[in-house]
Design a protein around this motif. Sequence first.
Motif, mmCIF file in Angstrom:
data_model
loop_
_atom_site.group_PDB
_atom_site.id
_atom_site.type_symbol
_atom_site.label_atom_id
_atom_site.label_comp_id
_atom_site.label_asym_id
_atom_site.label_seq_id
_atom_site.Cartn_x
_atom_site.Cartn_y
_atom_site.Cartn_z
ATOM 1 N N ASN A 64 -2.974 7.984 4.506
ATOM 2 C CA ASN A 64 -3.662 6.683 4.403
ATOM 3 C C ASN A 64 -3.341 5.768 5.588
ATOM 4 O O ASN A 64 -4.241 5.178 6.183
ATOM 5 C CB ASN A 64 -3.252 5.949 3.120
ATOM 6 C CG ASN A 64 -3.563 6.750 1.881
ATOM 7 O OD1 ASN A 64 -4.408 7.628 1.909
ATOM 8 N ND2 ASN A 64 -2.871 6.467 0.798
ATOM 9 N N MET A 65 -2.028 5.645 5.897
ATOM 10 C CA MET A 65 -1.630 4.618 6.873
ATOM 11 C C MET A 65 -1.394 5.134 8.282
ATOM 12 O O MET A 65 -1.414 4.355 9.235
ATOM 13 C CB MET A 65 -0.381 3.896 6.363
ATOM 14 C CG MET A 65 -0.707 2.922 5.257
ATOM 15 S SD MET A 65 0.731 2.003 4.707
ATOM 16 C CE MET A 65 1.456 3.121 3.560
ATOM 17 N N VAL A 79 -5.843 7.670 8.477
ATOM 18 C CA VAL A 79 -7.110 6.960 8.227
ATOM 19 C C VAL A 79 -7.124 5.598 8.918
ATOM 20 O O VAL A 79 -8.062 5.277 9.658
ATOM 21 C CB VAL A 79 -7.342 6.813 6.700
ATOM 22 C CG1 VAL A 79 -8.540 5.917 6.413
ATOM 23 C CG2 VAL A 79 -7.569 8.192 6.095
ATOM 24 N N MET A 80 -6.075 4.820 8.706
ATOM 25 C CA MET A 80 -6.066 3.460 9.257
ATOM 26 C C MET A 80 -6.144 3.459 10.794
ATOM 27 O O MET A 80 -7.045 2.821 11.361
ATOM 28 C CB MET A 80 -4.836 2.720 8.751
ATOM 29 C CG MET A 80 -4.891 1.257 9.054
ATOM 30 S SD MET A 80 -3.469 0.434 8.317
ATOM 31 C CE MET A 80 -3.723 -1.180 8.975
ATOM 32 N N ALA A 108 0.741 11.600 1.238
ATOM 33 C CA ALA A 108 -0.403 10.721 0.936
ATOM 34 C C ALA A 108 -0.286 9.401 1.698
ATOM 35 O O ALA A 108 -1.271 8.920 2.280
ATOM 36 C CB ALA A 108 -0.465 10.456 -0.565
ATOM 37 N N ASN A 109 0.916 8.821 1.722
ATOM 38 C CA ASN A 109 1.098 7.556 2.448
ATOM 39 C C ASN A 109 0.800 7.732 3.933
ATOM 40 O O ASN A 109 0.193 6.861 4.558
ATOM 41 C CB ASN A 109 2.530 7.040 2.256
ATOM 42 C CG ASN A 109 2.691 6.318 0.934
ATOM 43 O OD1 ASN A 109 1.770 5.657 0.459
ATOM 44 N ND2 ASN A 109 3.845 6.453 0.323
ATOM 45 N N ALA A 145 -8.104 2.370 4.413
ATOM 46 C CA ALA A 145 -6.862 2.943 3.875
ATOM 47 C C ALA A 145 -6.642 2.477 2.425
ATOM 48 O O ALA A 145 -6.244 3.271 1.565
ATOM 49 C CB ALA A 145 -5.680 2.539 4.747
ATOM 50 N N GLU A 183 -7.217 7.740 -4.587
ATOM 51 C CA GLU A 183 -6.120 8.662 -4.952
ATOM 52 C C GLU A 183 -5.536 8.285 -6.321
ATOM 53 O O GLU A 183 -5.300 9.153 -7.154
ATOM 54 C CB GLU A 183 -5.019 8.626 -3.873
ATOM 55 C CG GLU A 183 -5.452 9.320 -2.595
ATOM 56 C CD GLU A 183 -4.680 8.832 -1.364
ATOM 57 O OE1 GLU A 183 -3.650 8.146 -1.523
ATOM 58 O OE2 GLU A 183 -5.140 9.123 -0.246
ATOM 59 N N MET A 232 0.822 -1.214 0.000
ATOM 60 C CA MET A 232 0.000 0.000 0.000
ATOM 61 C C MET A 232 0.853 1.261 0.000
ATOM 62 O O MET A 232 0.332 2.368 -0.052
ATOM 63 C CB MET A 232 -0.905 -0.023 1.231
ATOM 64 C CG MET A 232 -2.223 0.696 1.002
ATOM 65 S SD MET A 232 -3.052 1.005 2.537
ATOM 66 C CE MET A 232 -3.365 -0.627 3.135
ATOM 67 N N PHE A 238 -1.697 16.582 -0.004
ATOM 68 C CA PHE A 238 -1.532 15.705 1.163
ATOM 69 C C PHE A 238 -0.394 16.158 2.080
ATOM 70 O O PHE A 238 -0.478 15.987 3.291
ATOM 71 C CB PHE A 238 -1.367 14.240 0.736
ATOM 72 C CG PHE A 238 -2.678 13.599 0.415
ATOM 73 C CD1 PHE A 238 -3.614 13.365 1.409
ATOM 74 C CD2 PHE A 238 -3.019 13.275 -0.882
ATOM 75 C CE1 PHE A 238 -4.850 12.798 1.121
ATOM 76 C CE2 PHE A 238 -4.246 12.710 -1.190
ATOM 77 C CZ PHE A 238 -5.166 12.472 -0.184
ATOM 78 N N LEU A 290 -9.071 4.236 0.058
ATOM 79 C CA LEU A 290 -8.646 5.633 -0.136
ATOM 80 C C LEU A 290 -7.451 5.701 -1.094
ATOM 81 O O LEU A 290 -7.382 6.590 -1.954
ATOM 82 C CB LEU A 290 -8.299 6.265 1.214
ATOM 83 C CG LEU A 290 -7.945 7.737 1.143
ATOM 84 C CD1 LEU A 290 -9.128 8.582 0.704
ATOM 85 C CD2 LEU A 290 -7.442 8.246 2.480
ATOM 86 N N THR A 291 -6.519 4.757 -0.952
ATOM 87 C CA THR A 291 -5.371 4.704 -1.875
ATOM 88 C C THR A 291 -5.877 4.511 -3.303
ATOM 89 O O THR A 291 -5.402 5.176 -4.238
ATOM 90 C CB THR A 291 -4.418 3.546 -1.487
ATOM 91 O OG1 THR A 291 -4.109 3.658 -0.099
ATOM 92 C CG2 THR A 291 -3.129 3.572 -2.280
#
Lengths: 280, 224
Positions: B112-113, B116-117, B108-109, B154, B161, B1, B16, B157-158
Motif C-alpha cells: 500500500n505505502m 501503490v502510493m 500488505a503495508n 493507498a 483489504e 494507515m 502480499f 486499497l487498505t
Amino acid sequence: MLKNHNFIERSIMGALSFFKESIFAEECASQKGFLQSLDPRIKAITFILFILQILFTKDIIVLLCIYAACLLLAKLSKIDLGFFLKRTWVFIPLFSLFIAVPAIFSIFTPGAALITWRVGGITIIITRQGLEAATLFVMRVITSVSFAVLLSITTKHFALLKVLRLFKIPQIFVMTLGMCYRYVYLFIEVIENTYLAIKSRVGIRMSPQRGRHIVASNIAGLWQRSYQLNKDVYKAMLSRGYSGEPLILDDFKTTLIDWLWLFAVLVVNATLLYLRYRTA
Amino acid sequence: MHIPDGYLGPATCGFFYGLMMLIWMAASKIVKKTLKAQQAPILAISAAFSFVIMMFNVPIPGGSTGHAVGGVLVAILLGPWAACIAVTVALVVQALLFGDGGITAIGANCFNMAVVMPFVGYYIYKAISHNAPFNSNRKVIAAGIAGYIGLNAAAILTGVEFGLQPWLHHTAGGQALYCPYGLNIAVPAMAGEHLLIFGWIEAVVTALVVKYLKKQAPEFFEEG
C-alpha cells in the motif's frame, strides 16, 4: 492522525517521547531476565511462531492462554507489567476495541440475539456471533501486539535487525536497515532542535497557513541536509574499508537454554496445530 | 494507515508477502543498476527521512494537527523504485522496533505505502508536469495532486483489504475471523477520512516541499 495542541509543541513532545521510549526499551533489553538471555535468532524465530499461531487461531480460549503466556514471559524477563500493559494496550488495541464495538450489534453482524433493548421505538440487538467476532478480533490484535512489543523491548535493536539475515534477506537490505536506524535518531534530534529554535525565537502562536509553510520548509531543509550527508557518509564508509559489498559481523552464540526454549515452543505450537486440525 | 497484526487473515498476509518478494527483487536490481556507488548511503538516509516525515505535525484549520506520509514526495525526489526500497525499510523498522504496523502485515503495508502510493503519485506527477517550464508552477500543483491521489489510492486499497476479510475468512455460521466489516463499510470509512482530511494534508505538504526545493535546490528537478 489528527491531534490537538500546537504543532510546534506537539513535534517537540513527539521527539522527546521517541527518545524516552527508545532509552526505556534499551534499558529493558539490558536487564538480566529470561528473554534477554536468549540468542536473538532463536528468540525471533520462536516469537514469529507465536505470532503465526495467533494469526491462525480461531479459538478465544487459546488466544487467552497465549496472551497469559506472553504476560508470564514479560514477568520472567523483569519487565514492569504496568508499563508493559500500558505500552501494549494504548493505541492499537484500544483503537481496535473502539472499531470492534459496532460489530457486536445485529445491524452489522446478524445472528442469535443475546441482549435486546428498545430505545424510542428502535430495537437494539447484541448478537452472539457479533460479540464473539469482536472479542476474537480484539484478543488477536492485543496478543499479537504484545508479542511484537515484547520482542522489541527485550532485544537490542541492532541485534534484532541483524537477525534478518537469518531469513536470507540480502545484506544490502540489512545494512540499509542498520544505517536507517542510526539516521532516524539523528534526524529526530534535528527536528527537536529546529522546533526548539522556532519556539524560542518566534513563539508558538501563528496562523495554520504560516505553520504549514514552516513545516514544509523544514521538511525541504531536512531533505537537503540528508542529501549532503550522503557524500560524507560514503567517504566515511570508504575510509573504513567499504568496497561495494557490505560485511556484517556475526556475534551470536547459542546455549543449551536456547535449544530447550526452541524445543518447548515447537512442542507447544505443534500441539496447538494438532488440536486445531482435530477439532476442525 | 499502518495495518496492525490481526486485521488481515493468513491468505491475505501470505499473498502480499509473496507479491512483495517479487517487487523487492525487481526494485533491488533496478536500483543497483541506476544508483551510483557513492550514492549507496542515500537509500538508508532516504528511509530515515521517510520515517521522520511522519513526525512533522502539520497545523490544520480548527486547531488540530495531522501528519503526512511522504511516499509520493520521496518518489518525486528519488524515483519510484528507490522510494519503494526507502519506504519499505522505514516500514520494517517501524514494525519490528516500534510496533507501528504488524509483522504479519508488513507485505500488505509495503504494497500500500511503498508501491501503490509512490508509483501512483510519481506517474501522476510526471504526467501533469511533463514538459512544464522550470519556473512555472505546474510542478508544484502536480506534486500536490499526486500527493492527494497517491495517498487516497493507498487508503482505498487498505479499505479493500479490510473489506475482503469477512468474505475470505469466516466460520461456517458466517462469523468474521479477522477485520469484521465488509467492503460496504471498510472502503467508505477509509476513503472518507482520507478524501476529506488526510489527502489534503499530504497534498499541501508535498506541494510546498517541492516549491521550497525548486527554489533552494533546483538540481533535484533538472531531469524532470
